[in-house]
Write a protein that holds these residues in place. Structure first.
Motif, PDB file in Angstrom:
ATOM      1  N   ALA A 206      35.347  39.013  48.660  1.00 12.46           N
ATOM      2  CA  ALA A 206      36.443  38.208  48.110  1.00 12.46           C
ATOM      3  C   ALA A 206      37.691  39.053  47.898  1.00 12.46           C
ATOM      4  O   ALA A 206      38.809  38.627  48.216  1.00 12.46           O
ATOM      5  CB  ALA A 206      36.001  37.578  46.787  1.00 12.46           C
ATOM      6  N   LYS A 207      37.515  40.258  47.391  1.00 15.32           N
ATOM      7  CA  LYS A 207      38.643  41.150  47.156  1.00 15.32           C
ATOM      8  C   LYS A 207      39.367  41.478  48.464  1.00 15.32           C
ATOM      9  O   LYS A 207      40.596  41.444  48.541  1.00 15.32           O
ATOM     10  CB  LYS A 207      38.142  42.425  46.490  1.00 15.32           C
ATOM     11  CG  LYS A 207      39.196  43.376  46.002  1.00 15.32           C
ATOM     12  CD  LYS A 207      39.555  44.510  46.920  1.00 15.32           C
ATOM     13  CE  LYS A 207      38.466  45.147  47.694  1.00 15.32           C
ATOM     14  NZ  LYS A 207      38.999  46.128  48.690  1.00 15.32           N
ATOM     15  N   THR A 208      38.598  41.764  49.500  1.00 18.64           N
ATOM     16  CA  THR A 208      39.188  42.077  50.799  1.00 18.64           C
ATOM     17  C   THR A 208      39.973  40.893  51.340  1.00 18.64           C
ATOM     18  O   THR A 208      41.102  41.039  51.822  1.00 18.64           O
ATOM     19  CB  THR A 208      38.100  42.485  51.810  1.00 18.64           C
ATOM     20  OG1 THR A 208      37.437  43.662  51.336  1.00 18.64           O
ATOM     21  CG2 THR A 208      38.700  42.760  53.181  1.00 18.64           C
ATOM     22  N   ARG A 209      39.409  39.710  51.263  1.00 19.76           N
ATOM     23  CA  ARG A 209      40.099  38.515  51.776  1.00 19.76           C
ATOM     24  C   ARG A 209      41.385  38.265  51.005  1.00 19.76           C
ATOM     25  O   ARG A 209      42.400  37.893  51.591  1.00 19.76           O
ATOM     26  CB  ARG A 209      39.180  37.298  51.708  1.00 19.76           C
ATOM     27  CG  ARG A 209      39.842  36.047  52.220  1.00 19.76           C
ATOM     28  CD  ARG A 209      38.909  34.861  52.326  1.00 19.76           C
ATOM     29  NE  ARG A 209      37.993  34.977  53.452  1.00 19.76           N
ATOM     30  CZ  ARG A 209      37.300  33.949  53.949  1.00 19.76           C
ATOM     31  NH1 ARG A 209      37.421  32.747  53.431  1.00 19.76           N
ATOM     32  NH2 ARG A 209      36.484  34.133  54.963  1.00 19.76           N
ATOM     33  N   MET A 210      41.343  38.452  49.711  1.00 23.87           N
ATOM     34  CA  MET A 210      42.544  38.247  48.898  1.00 23.87           C
ATOM     35  C   MET A 210      43.635  39.256  49.247  1.00 23.87           C
ATOM     36  O   MET A 210      44.818  38.919  49.298  1.00 23.87           O
ATOM     37  CB  MET A 210      42.186  38.367  47.411  1.00 23.87           C
ATOM     38  CG  MET A 210      41.297  37.253  46.885  1.00 23.87           C
ATOM     39  SD  MET A 210      40.654  37.604  45.236  1.00 23.87           S
ATOM     40  CE  MET A 210      42.161  37.494  44.259  1.00 23.87           C
ATOM     41  N   GLN A 211      43.241  40.496  49.505  1.00 19.04           N
ATOM     42  CA  GLN A 211      44.234  41.536  49.760  1.00 19.04           C
ATOM     43  C   GLN A 211      44.877  41.433  51.139  1.00 19.04           C
ATOM     44  O   GLN A 211      46.027  41.831  51.308  1.00 19.04           O
ATOM     45  CB  GLN A 211      43.593  42.920  49.570  1.00 19.04           C
ATOM     46  CG  GLN A 211      43.310  43.248  48.117  1.00 19.04           C
ATOM     47  CD  GLN A 211      42.795  44.651  47.917  1.00 19.04           C
ATOM     48  OE1 GLN A 211      42.044  45.180  48.733  1.00 19.04           O
ATOM     49  NE2 GLN A 211      43.184  45.279  46.821  1.00 19.04           N
TER      50      GLN A 211
ATOM     51  N   SER B 238      42.220  41.264  40.514  1.00 17.96           N
ATOM     52  CA  SER B 238      41.122  40.603  39.798  1.00 17.96           C
ATOM     53  C   SER B 238      39.800  40.808  40.528  1.00 17.96           C
ATOM     54  O   SER B 238      38.746  40.984  39.903  1.00 17.96           O
ATOM     55  CB  SER B 238      41.408  39.104  39.636  1.00 17.96           C
ATOM     56  OG  SER B 238      41.566  38.476  40.907  1.00 17.96           O
ATOM     57  N   GLY B 239      39.852  40.800  41.856  1.00 21.67           N
ATOM     58  CA  GLY B 239      38.636  41.051  42.625  1.00 21.67           C
ATOM     59  C   GLY B 239      38.142  42.479  42.468  1.00 21.67           C
ATOM     60  O   GLY B 239      36.936  42.732  42.423  1.00 21.67           O
ATOM     61  N   THR B 240      39.094  43.423  42.376  1.00 18.71           N
ATOM     62  CA  THR B 240      38.718  44.816  42.169  1.00 18.71           C
ATOM     63  C   THR B 240      38.037  44.989  40.816  1.00 18.71           C
ATOM     64  O   THR B 240      37.007  45.670  40.702  1.00 18.71           O
ATOM     65  CB  THR B 240      39.954  45.728  42.251  1.00 18.71           C
ATOM     66  OG1 THR B 240      40.629  45.507  43.491  1.00 18.71           O
ATOM     67  CG2 THR B 240      39.550  47.194  42.169  1.00 18.71           C
ATOM     68  N   LEU B 241      38.590  44.384  39.776  1.00 17.72           N
ATOM     69  CA  LEU B 241      37.968  44.444  38.451  1.00 17.72           C
ATOM     70  C   LEU B 241      36.572  43.830  38.465  1.00 17.72           C
ATOM     71  O   LEU B 241      35.625  44.392  37.895  1.00 17.72           O
ATOM     72  CB  LEU B 241      38.833  43.701  37.431  1.00 17.72           C
ATOM     73  CG  LEU B 241      40.102  44.381  36.931  1.00 17.72           C
ATOM     74  CD1 LEU B 241      40.888  43.414  36.047  1.00 17.72           C
ATOM     75  CD2 LEU B 241      39.775  45.647  36.155  1.00 17.72           C
ATOM     76  N   ALA B 242      36.446  42.669  39.117  1.00 13.26           N
ATOM     77  CA  ALA B 242      35.161  41.971  39.149  1.00 13.26           C
ATOM     78  C   ALA B 242      34.115  42.759  39.921  1.00 13.26           C
ATOM     79  O   ALA B 242      32.910  42.579  39.703  1.00 13.26           O
ATOM     80  CB  ALA B 242      35.334  40.586  39.781  1.00 13.26           C
TER      81      ALA B 242
END
Length: 304
Positions: A242-247, A164-168
């Motif tokens: 955010a994407k990095t933290r999620m991954q 979802s972060g990648t899409l955003a």
């Protein structure tokens, strides 16, 4: 690239040119990306870009700056090929079927490409970020080791972590990226992308460009490409953080949150723009290299 260019490149030619461009951009900017990921994944402290860079060299050497390059090089080349091919075809469709003006068709085509490339990019970046974020003691030796650990701890669902972060990041980022490049290539002195053989009213063969014209064209590519990347990353960096933290979050940890919750946490911590300096330092040369290679390879493949 303009709507006229999109009509003259086949999907295969766009894909090959995009893969070549993606490889050039990734290799050029990867050391800066490693520093950015380390900064974004810090649990404690307020490390600087320079301090992080020196720490990587001290503990892991120059090779540490390229940790995780192989999956990103493969995935990045594929995603860049898909990105340009989908963008090119979407641009042609919007122009041909909808007669959409460039100001509308370029961002729409860019956003569409961003959706499809996220499907390929997200798993590759997941492996890359986990390898980059690990310190010398916890580093995975190979991407296969990283994937094995991921499947053992999270199963196949783990590959979707951070999607979802990648899409955003990619959908609006791509719209901004292609729009900025198209606008700048039209106004910066040098041969505009739309100036191709077969265009215009004259049927006389075009004369070979002079050295000055070649230099002006190359300068236009570099400036427009570098600026497009810089503008895009400056605007979408919070989504990237955010994407990095999620991954890199471990299942069940306090950082294992949804995208909105991760963004709220980053805002509270004042870390929405963590890694801004290395990101912008990387953005200009990496994207300049990407667009120069794209233009050159697309020119060679045009009409094939």
């Amino acid at each position: 690239m303009t709507v006229q260019d999109a009509r003259q490149l086949s999907p295969v030619a766009s894909y090959i040119a995009g893969c070549s461009a993606g490889s050039a951009g990734i290799v050029t900017g990867f050391p800066f990306d490693t520093v950015k990921v380390r900064l974004q994944n810090q649990q404690i402290g307020h490390g600087t870009s320079w301090g992080t860079f020196k720490g990587i060299l001290r503990h892991q050497g120059v090779r540490g700056l390229f940790t995780g390059l192989s999956p990103q090089l493969v995935g990045g080349a594929l995603e860049c090929g898909v990105n340009y091919a989908v963008y090119n075809e979407s641009l042609s469709f919007l122009s041909r079927e909808w007669h959409a003006p460039s100001a509308l068709s370029v961002p729409l085509a860019g956003g569409a490409a961003g959706f499809f490339l996220s499907i390929i990019l997200s798993p590759a970046e997941l492996v890359k970020c986990r390898m980059q974020a690990a310190d010398a003691r916890l580093a995975f030796k190979t991407p296969r080791d990283c994937l094995r650990h991921l499947f053992q701890t999270e199963g196949l669902r783990g590959l979707a972590r951070g999607f979802s972060g990648t899409l955003a990041r990619e959908i609006p980022g791509n719209a901004i990226y292609f729009s900025t490049y198209t606008a700048l290539r039209s106004c910066i002195p040098g041969k505009p992308p739309a100036t191709r053989s077969g265009e215009g009213c004259s049927s006389a063969p075009a004369s070979a460009p002079t050295l000055l014209q070649r230099l002006a064209n190359a300068s236009s590519m570099v400036l427009a490409g570098g600026a497009a990347g810089t503008v895009m990353w400056a605007l979408v960096l919070p989504m990237d953080v955010a994407k990095t933290r999620m991954q890199v979050a471990l299942p069940g940890s306090r950082r294992d949150l949804s995208l909105p919750a991760t963004l709220r946490a980053l805002r509270r911590e004042g870390k929405l723009y963590t890694g801004l300096a290395p990101t912008l330092v990387r953005a200009f040369p990496a994207n300049a290299a990407q667009w120069v290679v794209w233009e050159l390879v697309a020119g060679l493949l045009e009409g094939h």
